[in-house]
Design a protein around this motif. Sequence first.
Motif, PDB file in Angstrom:
ATOM      1  N   LEU A   1      69.111  -2.717  31.259  1.00 48.15           N
ATOM      2  CA  LEU A   1      70.092  -2.084  30.379  1.00 48.15           C
ATOM      3  C   LEU A   1      71.462  -2.745  30.405  1.00 48.15           C
ATOM      4  N   SER A   2      71.649  -3.741  31.266  1.00 47.48           N
ATOM      5  CA  SER A   2      72.998  -4.252  31.516  1.00 47.48           C
ATOM      6  C   SER A   2      73.573  -5.056  30.360  1.00 47.48           C
ATOM      7  N   ARG A   3      72.743  -5.751  29.613  1.00 43.34           N
ATOM      8  CA  ARG A   3      73.280  -6.495  28.468  1.00 43.34           C
ATOM      9  C   ARG A   3      73.842  -5.536  27.418  1.00 43.34           C
ATOM     10  N   LYS A   4      73.293  -4.345  27.334  1.00 43.69           N
ATOM     11  CA  LYS A   4      73.772  -3.357  26.371  1.00 43.69           C
ATOM     12  C   LYS A   4      74.917  -2.514  26.925  1.00 43.69           C
ATOM     13  N   TYR A   5      74.831  -2.134  28.201  1.00 48.42           N
ATOM     14  CA  TYR A   5      75.773  -1.151  28.741  1.00 48.42           C
ATOM     15  C   TYR A   5      76.569  -1.643  29.948  1.00 48.42           C
ATOM     16  N   GLY A   6      76.379  -2.885  30.359  1.00 54.24           N
ATOM     17  CA  GLY A   6      77.133  -3.419  31.484  1.00 54.24           C
ATOM     18  C   GLY A   6      76.440  -3.196  32.813  1.00 54.24           C
ATOM     19  N   LEU A   7      77.103  -3.646  33.864  1.00 57.85           N
ATOM     20  CA  LEU A   7      76.593  -3.496  35.218  1.00 57.85           C
ATOM     21  C   LEU A   7      76.687  -2.041  35.669  1.00 57.85           C
ATOM     22  N   ALA A   8      76.020  -1.734  36.766  1.00 56.22           N
ATOM     23  CA  ALA A   8      76.153  -0.396  37.347  1.00 56.22           C
ATOM     24  C   ALA A   8      77.609  -0.085  37.648  1.00 56.22           C
ATOM     25  N   ILE A   9      78.348  -1.071  38.174  1.00 53.34           N
ATOM     26  CA  ILE A   9      79.753  -0.819  38.512  1.00 53.34           C
ATOM     27  C   ILE A   9      80.619  -0.622  37.275  1.00 53.34           C
ATOM     28  N   ASP A  10      80.189  -1.145  36.127  1.00 49.04           N
ATOM     29  CA  ASP A  10      80.945  -0.954  34.895  1.00 49.04           C
ATOM     30  C   ASP A  10      80.791   0.469  34.375  1.00 49.04           C
ATOM     31  N   ASN A  11      79.808   1.171  34.879  1.00 53.72           N
ATOM     32  CA  ASN A  11      79.558   2.554  34.496  1.00 53.72           C
ATOM     33  C   ASN A  11      79.886   3.534  35.616  1.00 53.72           C
ATOM     34  N   LEU A  12      80.495   3.023  36.673  1.00 51.55           N
ATOM     35  CA  LEU A  12      80.865   3.853  37.806  1.00 51.55           C
ATOM     36  C   LEU A  12      82.212   4.528  37.544  1.00 51.55           C
ATOM     37  N   ARG A  13      82.224   5.858  37.611  1.00 49.36           N
ATOM     38  CA  ARG A  13      83.451   6.623  37.356  1.00 49.36           C
ATOM     39  C   ARG A  13      84.253   6.874  38.625  1.00 49.36           C
ATOM     40  N   SER A  14      83.553   7.102  39.727  1.00 51.57           N
ATOM     41  CA  SER A  14      84.250   7.395  40.975  1.00 51.57           C
ATOM     42  C   SER A  14      83.282   7.324  42.139  1.00 51.57           C
ATOM     43  N   VAL A  15      83.844   7.226  43.335  1.00 56.48           N
ATOM     44  CA  VAL A  15      83.058   7.324  44.568  1.00 56.48           C
ATOM     45  C   VAL A  15      83.816   8.180  45.568  1.00 56.48           C
ATOM     46  N   ASP A  16      83.077   8.807  46.467  1.00 58.58           N
ATOM     47  CA  ASP A  16      83.627   9.360  47.697  1.00 58.58           C
ATOM     48  C   ASP A  16      83.198   8.423  48.811  1.00 58.58           C
ATOM     49  N   ILE A  17      84.119   8.011  49.651  1.00 54.13           N
ATOM     50  CA  ILE A  17      83.831   6.962  50.624  1.00 54.13           C
ATOM     51  C   ILE A  17      84.524   7.244  51.947  1.00 54.13           C
ATOM     52  N   VAL A  18      83.773   7.095  53.030  1.00 53.87           N
ATOM     53  CA  VAL A  18      84.324   7.218  54.381  1.00 53.87           C
ATOM     54  C   VAL A  18      84.733   5.823  54.832  1.00 53.87           C
ATOM     55  N   THR A  19      86.018   5.638  55.055  1.00 53.68           N
ATOM     56  CA  THR A  19      86.539   4.334  55.467  1.00 53.68           C
ATOM     57  C   THR A  19      86.516   4.207  56.993  1.00 53.68           C
ATOM     58  N   ALA A  20      86.910   3.053  57.498  1.00 54.09           N
ATOM     59  CA  ALA A  20      86.754   2.738  58.916  1.00 54.09           C
ATOM     60  C   ALA A  20      87.532   3.672  59.826  1.00 54.09           C
ATOM     61  N   ASP A  21      88.594   4.310  59.310  1.00 48.50           N
ATOM     62  CA  ASP A  21      89.355   5.260  60.125  1.00 48.50           C
ATOM     63  C   ASP A  21      88.722   6.638  60.175  1.00 48.50           C
ATOM     64  N   GLY A  22      87.559   6.798  59.557  1.00 48.65           N
ATOM     65  CA  GLY A  22      86.876   8.083  59.578  1.00 48.65           C
ATOM     66  C   GLY A  22      87.364   9.065  58.539  1.00 48.65           C
ATOM     67  N   GLU A  23      88.178   8.609  57.584  1.00 50.10           N
ATOM     68  CA  GLU A  23      88.698   9.480  56.528  1.00 50.10           C
ATOM     69  C   GLU A  23      87.798   9.416  55.299  1.00 50.10           C
ATOM     70  N   LEU A  24      87.585  10.573  54.667  1.00 52.33           N
ATOM     71  CA  LEU A  24      86.854  10.635  53.404  1.00 52.33           C
ATOM     72  C   LEU A  24      87.849  10.512  52.269  1.00 52.33           C
ATOM     73  N   ARG A  25      87.691   9.480  51.459  1.00 60.68           N
ATOM     74  CA  ARG A  25      88.601   9.234  50.355  1.00 60.68           C
ATOM     75  C   ARG A  25      87.850   9.303  49.024  1.00 60.68           C
TER      76      ARG A  25
END
Length: 463
Positions: free
Chosen positions: A152-176
């Motif tokens: 589907l990427s030629r029509k709609y782009g990469l997965a990251i091009d369709n990514l709206r947001s993430v929740d991520i735990v960084t190295a300091d243990g914080e959820l951002r």
Amino acid sequence: MATPLDDRAVDELAEQFRGTVLRPTDAGYDEARTVWNAMIDRRPAVIAQCAGAADVISAVTFAREHDLVLAVKAGGHNAAGNAVCDDGLVIDLSPMKSVQVDPDAMTVRVGPGVTLGEMDHETQAFGLAAPGGIVSTTGVAGLTLGGGWGYLSRKYGLAIDNLRSVDIVTADGELRHASETENEDLFWAVRGGGGNFGVVTSFEFDCHEVGPEVVWGLLLYPYENAADLLRFHREFTADAPDELCCYAAIMTAPPEEFVPEAYHGETVVGFIVNYAGDLDEGLEAVQPLREAGEPITDLVDVYPFTVVQSMFDTEFGPGARNYWKTQFVGPLSDEAIDVAIEHAANRPSPETQVVIEHLGGQISRTAPDATAYRHRDASFSFNIFPRWDDPAEDDRHIEWAQSLFDAMAPYTMDGVYVNMLSQEGAERVRTAYGDNYDRLAELKAKYDPENLFRVNQNIEPAA
């Protein structure tokens, strides 16, 4: 000084865990440390199977405080085997399988343990899909963090091009929370930067109207016509609409009913085509491929999208040994095609394939510095996929892959897809990110200055 990792410390981790903490003597440990590529046989000291974001925070904090080597496993599907480490801690995200579709907003939110097939199962209930890969057992998390392309990427782009947001735990243990409006620099980095910046606990994607049926097909041709076929593929894809994606492959004809018996086990040229749009228009658009000579197999038809996404699950299933060499390329010259055909005729095993993946389209319309994924101008990815079972054959398969890779070097671009890298060293990682590498290194220094997340295609923190 690192705190010694003893049974008491692991007991304390387990006490604060909602998920499961596994040690080498525990039932389920061997299954949990197994990944897709059978070449990878590593034994972590602890495997933390997380039930939610709180468990991820505890595990990241535990690894940092005890100075442990840390690996992160989601789908465990990549060839490099970075999902598992020796002696350290593996954060296993596979239990985190939440999938929430909002059909009105046309979005989907998934946990990091979700596979493409599991996401497609939920989104297709509403006639929706988010761009991803082409093997249903691939993990959404790893695929997305490296860029993520598929039919589907030629029509709609990469997965990251369709990514709206993430929740991520960084190295300091914080959820951002990271998006275009919050922690924007971190959001830029995770869109292609791999697992270098933390552990993503939730992905939110835009979806598109796809299916429930699409035009898909596998066409197989005799290898004696390989040069003409690959030249035809070059010309055909040059003018293809965005809806159409066409891969070319040098492969072994399987011993299936849809292949004439005389060709079972023979080297053939394959075209794999998908059309993400109107079915009648799709059948018309792929017709020239069906007339590019006399195919020995023609499976072009209308299929459920979920079936299409699992067509190659067996060919790329777990349990075999794999070593990949890939490089971005433009349209192949006649000389490059001749080189590829000459080497591919001597593939070291029937399972080994050479695959030219069709890119361009919407992928190329995003600026190369808009996300960490850099090489937007590539028309194709030239992929060398040795696959075998006997460990005694490792050297032969790796040497063959390197030989073809070297022979193709004069015809390739300066770039490689990070998700396709095996264990190939820091210079190849730099090649994957090109001019975006220095910015990524600066952000690595900001969010992971001690390089806790280094069991990956690693970006070292800027000095």
